[in-house]
Design a protein around this motif. Structure first.
Motif, short mmCIF file in Angstrom:
data_model
loop_
_atom_site.label_atom_id
_atom_site.label_comp_id
_atom_site.label_asym_id
_atom_site.label_seq_id
_atom_site.Cartn_x
_atom_site.Cartn_y
_atom_site.Cartn_z
N GLN A 109 -17.58 -8.28 0.42
CA GLN A 109 -16.90 -8.13 -0.21
C GLN A 109 -15.65 -7.22 -0.95
N GLN A 110 -16.04 -5.98 0.31
CA GLN A 110 -15.76 -4.83 0.59
C GLN A 110 -14.06 -4.85 0.29
N ILE A 111 -13.70 -3.70 -0.51
CA ILE A 111 -12.24 -3.64 -1.07
C ILE A 111 -11.84 -3.33 0.23
N ILE A 112 -10.99 -3.41 0.76
CA ILE A 112 -9.00 -3.92 1.64
C ILE A 112 -8.71 -2.11 1.22
N PRO A 113 -8.57 -1.36 1.52
CA PRO A 113 -7.41 -0.44 1.12
C PRO A 113 -6.07 -1.18 1.17
N PHE A 114 -5.29 -0.36 0.70
CA PHE A 114 -3.85 -1.43 0.73
C PHE A 114 -3.35 -1.42 1.82
N GLY A 115 -2.79 0.05 2.44
CA GLY A 115 -2.52 -0.23 3.89
C GLY A 115 -2.80 -1.12 4.99
N THR A 143 8.21 -2.18 -1.86
CA THR A 143 8.71 -2.90 -3.22
C THR A 143 7.51 -2.75 -4.31
N LEU A 144 6.28 -3.45 -3.75
CA LEU A 144 4.55 -2.87 -4.04
C LEU A 144 4.88 -1.76 -5.34
N ARG A 145 4.97 -0.46 -4.01
CA ARG A 145 5.19 0.67 -4.55
C ARG A 145 5.44 0.88 -5.96
N ASP A 146 6.75 0.74 -5.84
CA ASP A 146 7.62 0.38 -6.81
C ASP A 146 7.54 -0.49 -8.11
N VAL A 147 7.19 -1.60 -7.42
CA VAL A 147 6.92 -2.51 -8.74
C VAL A 147 5.67 -2.20 -9.83
N LEU A 148 4.44 -1.67 -8.98
CA LEU A 148 3.58 -0.69 -9.83
C LEU A 148 3.02 0.49 -10.74
N GLY A 149 4.23 0.68 -9.86
CA GLY A 149 4.74 2.89 -10.73
C GLY A 149 5.32 2.41 -11.96
N PRO A 197 5.94 0.82 -16.00
CA PRO A 197 4.96 1.01 -17.32
C PRO A 197 4.06 0.10 -17.50
N GLN A 198 4.91 -1.04 -16.80
CA GLN A 198 5.03 -3.28 -17.18
C GLN A 198 5.45 -3.60 -16.17
N GLY A 199 5.38 -5.05 -16.52
CA GLY A 199 6.11 -5.98 -16.24
C GLY A 199 4.25 -7.07 -15.98
N PHE A 200 4.99 -7.76 -14.52
CA PHE A 200 4.03 -9.16 -14.76
C PHE A 200 4.03 -9.27 -13.18
N VAL A 201 2.68 -8.85 -11.89
CA VAL A 201 2.75 -8.94 -10.37
C VAL A 201 1.88 -10.37 -10.95
N VAL A 202 1.99 -11.48 -9.76
CA VAL A 202 1.04 -12.81 -9.75
C VAL A 202 1.52 -12.48 -8.03
N THR A 203 0.22 -13.05 -7.78
CA THR A 203 -0.20 -13.29 -6.25
C THR A 203 -0.97 -14.79 -5.98
N LEU A 234 -5.39 -8.36 -5.35
CA LEU A 234 -6.03 -7.31 -6.24
C LEU A 234 -6.08 -6.15 -6.51
N TYR A 235 -7.19 -6.13 -5.72
CA TYR A 235 -8.50 -5.08 -5.84
C TYR A 235 -7.51 -3.86 -5.18
N ALA A 236 -7.28 -4.14 -3.86
CA ALA A 236 -6.36 -3.09 -3.44
C ALA A 236 -4.97 -2.68 -3.74
N LEU A 237 -3.66 -3.72 -5.02
CA LEU A 237 -2.75 -2.81 -5.46
C LEU A 237 -3.70 -2.45 -6.50
N MET A 238 -5.25 -2.71 -6.96
CA MET A 238 -5.27 -1.53 -8.58
C MET A 238 -5.48 -0.08 -7.61
N GLN A 239 -5.45 -0.16 -5.79
CA GLN A 239 -5.70 1.31 -5.73
C GLN A 239 -4.69 2.85 -5.98
#
Length: 391
Positions: A121-127, A138-144, A146-152, A164-169
């Motif tokens: 289970q290697q971490i996959i880069p966001f790209g 869109t996701l870069r904007d949302v994760l930038g 300070p608050q909100g809820f993102v669900v996959t 989720l791990y990739a978004l954490m990067q």
């Protein structure tokens, strides 16, 4: 490779187990299945989500192989009537350590053993997730924010946790306090505080999430929304200045929004907390060594519209030694990404049916999962069969 053409192997159980793990790691397998049959022990590897037969083990050696796995996993080797769980760490060549989670299951012809390779289970880069450029923006904007809820969302094995791990990067843990609650922890992430639920001790997603909120978090990752209590706490956290990421077992983004409301959370809370919803599937990538050009034989439809007409140029797999004769090597994601706007929030507050959301999707030209897969087909990344299989 068909097992019918392969002679069962014999030998020392210690060597066989090590060789099997080495083969699985080399082929990027996620699981090893040892399945007892009346004439031999079948061995299968899950590679790119598909089970592939490898050389079976002779019946005379099979019990020794199972016992060897049990010894490594610190299980009771005399207990054959009850399922058992354990963990193994095996040192490979080059100093690499492979972590395995082991599960045994008593079957009619003996104990079946499944070994999950956690280090696969290697971490996959966001790209590298397979997101289109617009969805990435869109996701870069949302994760930038300070608050909100993102669900996959997606079925089991669709790669939700990897996403989720990739978004954490995209989040810098040096700047913010990131706390996760998982079941189980798939990959150790540096700079984050990771917690693992334990139902037997009462450490559930709901109780763990309450504790996290007392840990001064900025970003919270919750492995899964399993009940209304967990969903309610997560939504409230998103409203009170936290960025929350989680997953849900639903088929697409519309069903995800409707399901969050159905969980019993107040519609106005869902509407104001939810920032973006993703739906995803994994498709196998066609092997670059044996792919060949072909023509599409029949139309591909998305709803009531033809999205790829018969006669279009596509690629098909043939199968070679590099891809274990499957025709595919590796996987990539196809995504449906929706950022909530005022129109969609009004539908959430009104508890609108799924049809109303889909009408807005059509107007806004939000691509469905099948259309996202279509781009991968046209780029020669995957096949029509793969996209139709998962969508």
């Amino acid at each position: 490779m068909a097992t019918a053409r392969l002679e069962p192997i014999t030998g020392d159980a210690v060597v066989l187990v090590n060789e099997l793990v080495r083969l699985a790691v080399a082929q990027r397998a996620s699981d090893i299945h040892l399945e007892p049959k009346h004439d031999m022990m079948h061995v299968r590897l899950r590679v790119d989500g598909t089970l592939v037969d490898v050389q079976p083990i002779a019946l005379a050696v099979a019990p020794n192989v199972v016992s060897r796995v049990k010894v490594l996993a610190k299980m009771d080797i005399s207990e054959r009537r009850l399922p058992q769980d354990g963990q193994i760490a095996i040192d490979m060549d080059g100093g690499k350590r492979v972590q395995l989670r082991v599960s045994t299951f008593p079957a009619s012809q003996g104990e079946k053993v499944v070994l999950r390779i956690l280090s696969s289970q290697q971490i996959i880069p966001f790209g590298g997730l397979g997101l289109e450029d617009a969805a990435q923006a869109t996701l870069r904007d949302v994760l930038g924010r300070p608050q909100g809820f993102v669900v996959t969302s997606g079925p089991t094995g669709a790669g939700k946790t990897s996403t989720l791990y990739a978004l954490m990067q995209l989040i810098d843990p040096k700047q913010v306090n990131v706390v996760t609650l998982e079941d189980p922890i798939e990959v150790e992430l540096y700079g984050l505080t990771q917690g693992q639920v334990n139902v037997r001790t009462g450490f559930t997603f709901a109780t763990g999430l309450r504790s996290i909120l007392r840990q001064d978090p900025d970003v919270i990752l919750v492995g899964e929304m399993r009940d209304s209590e967990t969903a309610g706490i997560a939504m409230q956290a998103a409203l009170t200045g936290h960025l929350v990421l989680s997953t849900l077992h639903t088929s697409d983004t519309v069903e995800t929004i409707v399901r969050l409301v159905d969980l019993g959370v107040e519609p106005w809370i869902v509407a104001n907390a939810l920032s973006a919803v993703l739906a995803q599937r994994l498709v196998r990538v066609i092997c670059p060594h044996c792919k060949r050009p072909a023509k599409l034989e029949r139309d591909v439809w998305d709803g009531d519209e033809v999205v790829l007409p018969a006669g279009s140029d596509i690629v098909r797999p043939k199968g070679c030694d590099k891809c274990m004769r499957t025709g595919y090597r590796g996987r990539t994601g196809i995504f449906e990404v929706v950022e909530l706007d005022d129109d969609l929030r009004e539908l959430v507050k009104a508890k609108a049916p799924a049809r109303a959301y889909r009408e807005i999707y059509v107007r806004r030209k939000i691509p469905s999962l099948r259309r996202a897969g279509l781009h991968k087909i046209q780029a020669g990344v995957t096949t029509v069969d793969e996209v139709l299989r998962v969508t």
